[in-house]
Each structure stands twice: as C-alpha cells, then as structure tokens.
Write a protein that holds these residues in place. Structure first.
Motif, mmCIF file in Angstrom:
data_model
loop_
_atom_site.group_PDB
_atom_site.id
_atom_site.type_symbol
_atom_site.label_atom_id
_atom_site.label_comp_id
_atom_site.label_asym_id
_atom_site.label_seq_id
_atom_site.Cartn_x
_atom_site.Cartn_y
_atom_site.Cartn_z
ATOM 1 N N TYR A 128 5.787 -21.051 -10.500
ATOM 2 C CA TYR A 128 4.516 -20.454 -10.061
ATOM 3 C C TYR A 128 4.172 -20.825 -8.623
ATOM 4 O O TYR A 128 3.251 -20.249 -8.039
ATOM 5 C CB TYR A 128 3.386 -20.862 -11.009
ATOM 6 C CG TYR A 128 3.494 -20.185 -12.355
ATOM 7 C CD1 TYR A 128 3.066 -18.868 -12.533
ATOM 8 C CD2 TYR A 128 4.057 -20.831 -13.445
ATOM 9 C CE1 TYR A 128 3.186 -18.227 -13.756
ATOM 10 C CE2 TYR A 128 4.187 -20.204 -14.670
ATOM 11 C CZ TYR A 128 3.752 -18.902 -14.817
ATOM 12 O OH TYR A 128 3.885 -18.268 -16.034
ATOM 13 N N ARG A 129 4.901 -21.762 -8.053
ATOM 14 C CA ARG A 129 4.730 -22.092 -6.641
ATOM 15 C C ARG A 129 5.504 -21.127 -5.750
ATOM 16 O O ARG A 129 5.347 -21.163 -4.531
ATOM 17 C CB ARG A 129 5.183 -23.531 -6.388
ATOM 18 C CG ARG A 129 4.293 -24.571 -7.051
ATOM 19 C CD ARG A 129 4.962 -25.936 -7.109
ATOM 20 N NE ARG A 129 4.065 -26.957 -7.633
ATOM 21 C CZ ARG A 129 3.796 -27.132 -8.925
ATOM 22 N NH1 ARG A 129 4.370 -26.342 -9.832
ATOM 23 N NH2 ARG A 129 2.970 -28.078 -9.323
ATOM 24 N N SER A 130 6.338 -20.308 -6.347
ATOM 25 C CA SER A 130 7.097 -19.297 -5.614
ATOM 26 C C SER A 130 6.488 -17.923 -5.888
ATOM 27 O O SER A 130 5.454 -17.811 -6.551
ATOM 28 C CB SER A 130 8.567 -19.312 -6.050
ATOM 29 O OG SER A 130 8.703 -18.788 -7.352
ATOM 30 N N HIS A 153 17.827 -18.315 -7.011
ATOM 31 C CA HIS A 153 17.843 -18.485 -5.548
ATOM 32 C C HIS A 153 16.426 -18.661 -5.009
ATOM 33 O O HIS A 153 16.170 -19.542 -4.162
ATOM 34 C CB HIS A 153 18.508 -17.268 -4.903
ATOM 35 C CG HIS A 153 18.522 -17.318 -3.400
ATOM 36 N ND1 HIS A 153 17.475 -16.810 -2.638
ATOM 37 C CD2 HIS A 153 19.422 -17.826 -2.519
ATOM 38 C CE1 HIS A 153 17.745 -17.002 -1.364
ATOM 39 N NE2 HIS A 153 18.907 -17.605 -1.256
ATOM 40 N N ASP A 154 15.483 -17.848 -5.487
ATOM 41 C CA ASP A 154 14.102 -17.932 -5.001
ATOM 42 C C ASP A 154 13.452 -19.262 -5.388
ATOM 43 O O ASP A 154 12.705 -19.856 -4.594
ATOM 44 C CB ASP A 154 13.278 -16.768 -5.558
ATOM 45 C CG ASP A 154 13.648 -15.435 -4.937
ATOM 46 O OD1 ASP A 154 14.461 -15.422 -3.990
ATOM 47 O OD2 ASP A 154 13.148 -14.390 -5.413
ATOM 48 N N ILE A 155 13.719 -19.720 -6.602
ATOM 49 C CA ILE A 155 13.144 -20.993 -7.044
ATOM 50 C C ILE A 155 13.745 -22.148 -6.256
ATOM 51 O O ILE A 155 13.037 -23.073 -5.833
ATOM 52 C CB ILE A 155 13.351 -21.190 -8.563
ATOM 53 C CG1 ILE A 155 12.525 -20.158 -9.349
ATOM 54 C CG2 ILE A 155 12.959 -22.613 -8.983
ATOM 55 C CD1 ILE A 155 12.746 -20.201 -10.853
ATOM 56 N N MET A 156 15.059 -22.099 -6.019
ATOM 57 C CA MET A 156 15.707 -23.153 -5.243
ATOM 58 C C MET A 156 15.184 -23.173 -3.803
ATOM 59 O O MET A 156 15.022 -24.246 -3.208
ATOM 60 C CB MET A 156 17.220 -22.963 -5.259
ATOM 61 C CG MET A 156 17.859 -23.220 -6.620
ATOM 62 S SD MET A 156 17.516 -24.882 -7.264
ATOM 63 C CE MET A 156 18.342 -25.897 -6.029
ATOM 64 N N ALA A 157 14.910 -21.987 -3.237
ATOM 65 C CA ALA A 157 14.341 -21.914 -1.883
ATOM 66 C C ALA A 157 12.955 -22.544 -1.862
ATOM 67 O O ALA A 157 12.579 -23.236 -0.902
ATOM 68 C CB ALA A 157 14.277 -20.460 -1.423
ATOM 69 N N ASP A 167 4.207 -19.793 2.602
ATOM 70 C CA ASP A 167 4.877 -20.402 1.448
ATOM 71 C C ASP A 167 4.334 -21.808 1.193
ATOM 72 O O ASP A 167 4.091 -22.195 0.044
ATOM 73 C CB ASP A 167 6.384 -20.467 1.679
ATOM 74 C CG ASP A 167 7.044 -19.092 1.669
ATOM 75 O OD1 ASP A 167 6.447 -18.158 1.101
ATOM 76 O OD2 ASP A 167 8.152 -18.967 2.225
ATOM 77 N N LYS A 168 4.137 -22.570 2.262
ATOM 78 C CA LYS A 168 3.619 -23.934 2.122
ATOM 79 C C LYS A 168 2.194 -23.926 1.572
ATOM 80 O O LYS A 168 1.835 -24.777 0.738
ATOM 81 C CB LYS A 168 3.660 -24.651 3.470
ATOM 82 C CG LYS A 168 5.065 -24.980 3.947
ATOM 83 C CD LYS A 168 5.058 -25.561 5.363
ATOM 84 C CE LYS A 168 6.464 -25.814 5.870
ATOM 85 N NZ LYS A 168 6.479 -26.328 7.258
ATOM 86 N N MET A 169 1.368 -22.986 2.033
ATOM 87 C CA MET A 169 0.003 -22.893 1.526
ATOM 88 C C MET A 169 -0.008 -22.606 0.029
ATOM 89 O O MET A 169 -0.797 -23.192 -0.726
ATOM 90 C CB MET A 169 -0.769 -21.805 2.280
ATOM 91 C CG MET A 169 -1.366 -22.248 3.596
ATOM 92 S SD MET A 169 -2.657 -23.527 3.414
ATOM 93 C CE MET A 169 -3.927 -22.636 2.515
#
Length: 289
Positions: A185-187, A233-237, A39-41
C-alpha cells in the motif's frame, strides 16, 4: 455494494494505467517535486496512517482502506491542497465506517494525531502540532467522499492471499506474504492491478525468500505470470526507495516546496487546471513549520 471486483467501482474507475497516474501527478510536479519526491511522500504518509490506526486500535483492513482513500485523494489533488495529517485522519474516519469498525470520536482522533506527530521522524517533519476542530474532520471527510464519487468499496488482497496459501499448502508463508501485502500500500500497485494479482505476487516473493520452488503451482494458474512479476518489480522499487530515504531529512524540503507561497502564486493557475478545485478554507492548508 458490489460483491464482484470486476463489476465494482474500484475496477471501473480506479484501476489506471501508469501513464494516467503520471498525468495526474502534474498537480505536484508543477511545484518542483519529482516523481521520487511524490513516492517518498506516499511512503511517509502510509507509515503515518499505519501509526494513526494503531493508536486508534483499528484493524489492518481499516488501515489499508484508509491508505487507499488517502492515495486516491492525492492522486487527483496536490499535496499542497490539504494538510496530509487532516486528510489521513479523514481517511481513517471514512474507512472505519466503510469497514464497519465502529465510531471514532474527534477528540480521540486529535489525541492520536498529536501522539503520532510527536514520534520520530514525524516530529522532525511536522514541527508544529495542530489541533483540528471537529467540524473540519467532518468537512474533510465529505470532501474526500465527493472527490471519490462515493466509490467506497475497496477489494483487498488479503482474502485471495489466504485462499492461495491454503491451496499451495504453505501456511507458514502467510506471515511474510501478509506483511508484503501491507507494504504494497506504500506503492501504487493498487491503482494498476487486481487484488488477486497483488496477493499472488506477495506469495511468490515469500516463497522466493524462503527458498521454495513454487513455479509448478504458479504455472497451473490461469494468470499472466508477467503481471505477477510486474507487481513484484513495483513493490521491490518501493522497498528500494523506502530504504534509501531519511524521512526526517528528505520530507521537510518537499513540504517546503509545497508551502512556498510565492511559488504557489506562480503556479496556481497551472495547478488548478491539473487537479480538482479545493474548497476547504486556508486554515487546513499544509503547515510544515
């Protein structure tokens, strides 16, 4: 080119359930990475692509399409397979053609990569600058195109977002909702949900931030509100992960795991069984140091 999302290759081939994404991630998990590392990458490289796009003066839709292409490639291939700087550039090249943004010269592309790499935290992550031969950009672009099975049409949430903002009569919510779509787009939400659901989630989040009660308008839509909440939820994560990690400190150890030659030899057979074979030469393998 498909004019209907439901008939497009994006819907038919690139909308996946979360278990499928987890399965594809095995190509990187065998290198000792965690789901959090991956996820960080993706967050870090989405930021890299955004900066690259700004230096090249391309519009946001090109950046969004390039980010989707990049994420598709590394969904089915390990981050160790191709230098992500090269793949980000190839993604921009291909996206600029798909979105009819105009040609980008390879010398200009190399210059943009150098400029972006010199910026923090990129300079702390990619400690060595790299000049890529023009032929390598072209080869990588074709490799990306082949991996995606020529599925180049990407439907984005921007158009439905503008329609919804007009319908709800809250044009002042558009700037924040637009930024949330950019950040999405980062998720991985683009792999799981149709663009219109992502647009609705971004608009709902913007309304909540501004303290506006928009439940009545949302209740009149023929949309499963639980899907909107799932996207939220996914965007907030993603925001939580983005806020909590320091790229200059957290990304180099991840790249070190991917570049450990001894580790690569130990897991090569396992990784090759879990991801598409990589035909590019060793010169474009990831180099962090």
């Amino acid at each position: 080119m498909a004019g209907n999302f439901w008939k497009s290759s994006q819907y038919q081939q690139w909308i996946l359930d979360k278990q499928e994404v987890i399965l594809y991630r095995q190509a990187d998990l065998v290198y000792g990475l965690t789901h959090g590392d991956i996820d960080k990458m993706h967050i870090f490289m989405a930021n890299f692509i955004r900066l690259l796009g700004k230096h090249l003066s391309v519009h946001q839709q090109v950046i969004a399409t390039a980010t989707v292409f990049f994420k598709r490639f590394y969904l089915r291939n390990s981050f160790s397979s191709v230098d992500p700087r090269l793949m980000s550039a190839a993604s921009i090249l291909l996206a600029s053609k798909v979105e009819e943004s105009g040609p980008i010269g390879t010398s200009k592309l190399n210059s943009a990569i150098t400029s972006v790499v010199r910026m923090k935290p990129n300079s702390e992550v990619f400690r060595a600058e790299k000049h890529f031969p023009a032929a390598l950009f072209v080869e990588c672009e074709f490799f990306l195109l082949e991996m995606m099975d020529c599925c180049m049409v990407v439907f984005h949430p921007y158009r439905p977002l503008m329609q919804y903002v007009t319908d709800i009569g809250q044009e002042d919510r558009l700037p924040l909702a637009w930024r949330i779509v950019n950040d999405s787009y980062r998720s991985a939400v683009s792999f799981h949900y149709p663009p219109y659901v992502i647009a609705l989630a971004a608009l709902h989040m913007a309304c909540v931030v501004h303290g506006q009660n928009c439940q009545q308008w949302f209740s009149e839509l023929s949309v499963d509100f639980q899907e909107i909440m799932n996207v939220t939820h996914d965007i907030m994560a993603m925001y939580k992960t983005w806020e909590s990690f320091d790229a200059g400190k957290d990304i180099p150890p991840i790249l070190h795991k991917l570049n450990d030659r001894k580790n690569n030899k130990a897991v090569m057979e396992t990784a090759s069984a879990m991801s598409a074979p990589v035909a590019l030469e060793d010169a474009i393998r990831l180099v962090a140091d």
